[in-house]
Design an enzyme around this catalytic site. Structure first.
Site, PDB file in Angstrom:
ATOM      1  N   CYS A   1       0.838  -1.198   0.000  1.00  0.00           N
ATOM      2  CA  CYS A   1       0.000   0.000   0.000  1.00  0.00           C
ATOM      3  C   CYS A   1       0.877   1.254   0.000  1.00  0.00           C
ATOM      4  O   CYS A   1       1.985   1.240   0.534  1.00  0.00           O
ATOM      5  CB  CYS A   1      -0.901  -0.006   1.238  1.00  0.00           C
ATOM      6  SG  CYS A   1      -2.017   1.409   1.343  1.00  0.00           S
TER       7      CYS A   1
ATOM      8  N   SER B   1      -8.462  -6.120  -2.614  1.00  0.00           N
ATOM      9  CA  SER B   1      -7.134  -5.524  -2.815  1.00  0.00           C
ATOM     10  C   SER B   1      -6.001  -6.499  -2.525  1.00  0.00           C
ATOM     11  O   SER B   1      -4.916  -6.385  -3.087  1.00  0.00           O
ATOM     12  CB  SER B   1      -6.973  -4.285  -1.920  1.00  0.00           C
ATOM     13  OG  SER B   1      -7.918  -3.307  -2.255  1.00  0.00           O
TER      14      SER B   1
ATOM     15  N   HIS C   1      -4.397  -8.505   4.272  1.00  0.00           N
ATOM     16  CA  HIS C   1      -4.029  -7.421   5.177  1.00  0.00           C
ATOM     17  C   HIS C   1      -3.735  -7.948   6.575  1.00  0.00           C
ATOM     18  O   HIS C   1      -4.343  -8.925   7.037  1.00  0.00           O
ATOM     19  CB  HIS C   1      -5.169  -6.405   5.326  1.00  0.00           C
ATOM     20  CG  HIS C   1      -5.712  -5.868   4.054  1.00  0.00           C
ATOM     21  ND1 HIS C   1      -5.421  -4.612   3.580  1.00  0.00           N
ATOM     22  CD2 HIS C   1      -6.557  -6.424   3.140  1.00  0.00           C
ATOM     23  CE1 HIS C   1      -6.077  -4.401   2.450  1.00  0.00           C
ATOM     24  NE2 HIS C   1      -6.762  -5.479   2.155  1.00  0.00           N
TER      25      HIS C   1
END
Length: 352
Positions: free
Chosen positions: A302, A343, A346
């Site tokens: 990110c 995405s 995480h």
């Protein structure tokens, strides 16, 4: 004892299937547990291909027009194995391990597990074959490995009708909704998988482990109370994102063409989490935050990596639902397990 039956009630009609609990107990128990919890109610068939199959079971498909349809999995919780009586833990992202033990082909009418093309990525999504898709069998050559866990025994005309729906990009133009799936004839979860086992562990454990359980119960109670009555409008969290080749955008500042698998990304974050866990029990939260930020700067895909993964304050609506659900469920200073979104994978640390 005969295998259990699943009764499927859809907006296009009803059908029923035998579930192969005797052949693939983990896969079947996972499906039965999801049905009994109401997980599938209100979801839609998000991928339908005439002459091939009907795919279903993504939690995001409750909104049939969601761009996340096809990306969701089961919750990351344990479920009872209805044959052994033990508990099976879903892995990162709510996945279960491949159960390649029964030579059942993907014949017309069979129910088969959907995955992302990588080992051990089965979860809640499955498909109903309307053709003999031998190339999907786990025991044939090729990368597609989809274990069969049931077969339609009544209402195949409804399954075929669904497969012939008008579609755009394989998504039905008129949403096809699963009203309810009812399981009949499945064993109840054995007591040994819940109460009795817990009592045996309690009687043999030390006072320190008992205290640990009490602390966990208090934390869960506090979390439930917070979520039901006083959930914050905003939280602040750090995160480490690891993308993979199935991510929405498989590239980052760290790597222009990301080719690793979802499994690889989850394994990497699990290893990072193991490095951080020893710091979570300490009163000084600064050490944990400092270590987390250093790992984020080095390993996160990110753009927030340059800030140590700090996302600042955000509302629940600002982030993707699985990420927000996980972040808002954490206590301040608590580290999440691996969380999967469109995405990527995480690791989250709530800091405020």
């Amino acid at each position: 004892m005969p295998n259990p039956t699943a009764h499927f009630e859809t907006s296009e009609g009803s059908f029923e299937a035998d579930i192969y609990l005797d052949r693939v107990p983990v896969t079947a128990s996972n499906f039965i547990a999801l049905c009994r919890s109401g997980f599938y109610e209100g979801l839609h068939f998000h991928r339908v291909i005439d002459g091939f199959m009907n795919q279903f079971g993504c939690p995001y498909s409750k909104d049939p027009n969601s761009p996340m349809c096809g990306k969701g999995n089961a919750p990351e919780v344990s479920f009872p194995n209805l044959i052994t009586g033990g508990l099976t833990c879903r892995g990162p992202g709510g996945t279960i391990k491949d159960e390649h033990i029964s030579l059942d082909s993907n014949a017309p009418g069979t129910l088969s597990m959907a995955n992302v093309g990588q080992p051990n990525t089965n979860s809640s999504q499955f498909f109903l074959n309307v053709a003999h898709n031998r190339s999907l069998d786990w025991f044939t050559p090729g990368d597609s490995k989809h274990p069969v866990f049931g077969i339609v025994k009544a209402g195949m005309d409804v399954v075929t009708k669904i497969s012939k729906a008008t579609t755009v990009n394989d998504k039905p133009v008129t949403p096809i909704r699963m009203i309810k799936i009812t399981i009949v004839g499945a064993p109840e979860p054995p007591p040994t998988s819940t109460g009795k086992a817990a009592r045996r562990r309690s009687s043999s454990s030390s006072s320190s482990s008992s205290s640990s359980r009490r602390r966990r119960k208090k934390k869960k109670k506090k979390r439930r109370k917070r979520s039901s009555s006083s959930s914050p409008d905003e939280v602040r969290a750090l995160h480490i994102l690891r993308k993979h080749r199935e991510s929405q955008r498989p590239s980052s500042w760290r790597q222009s063409d990301i080719t690793c698998s979802l499994s690889d990304a989850c394994d990497f974050l699990t290893a990072l989490r193991e490095q951080l866990v020893p710091l979570t029990g300490k009163k000084d939260k600064v050490a944990l935050q400092t270590a987390f930020k250093e790992l984020a700067k080095k390993h996160s895909d990110c753009n927030s990596a340059k800030d140590g993964g700090d996302l600042g304050r955000f509302t629940h609506e600002k982030m993707q639902a699985p990420f927000s659900d996980a972040a808002f469920a954490l206590d301040v200073g608590e580290l999440s397990k691996v969380v999967i979104t469109v995405s990527g994978a995480h690791l989250i640390l709530r800091v405020r």
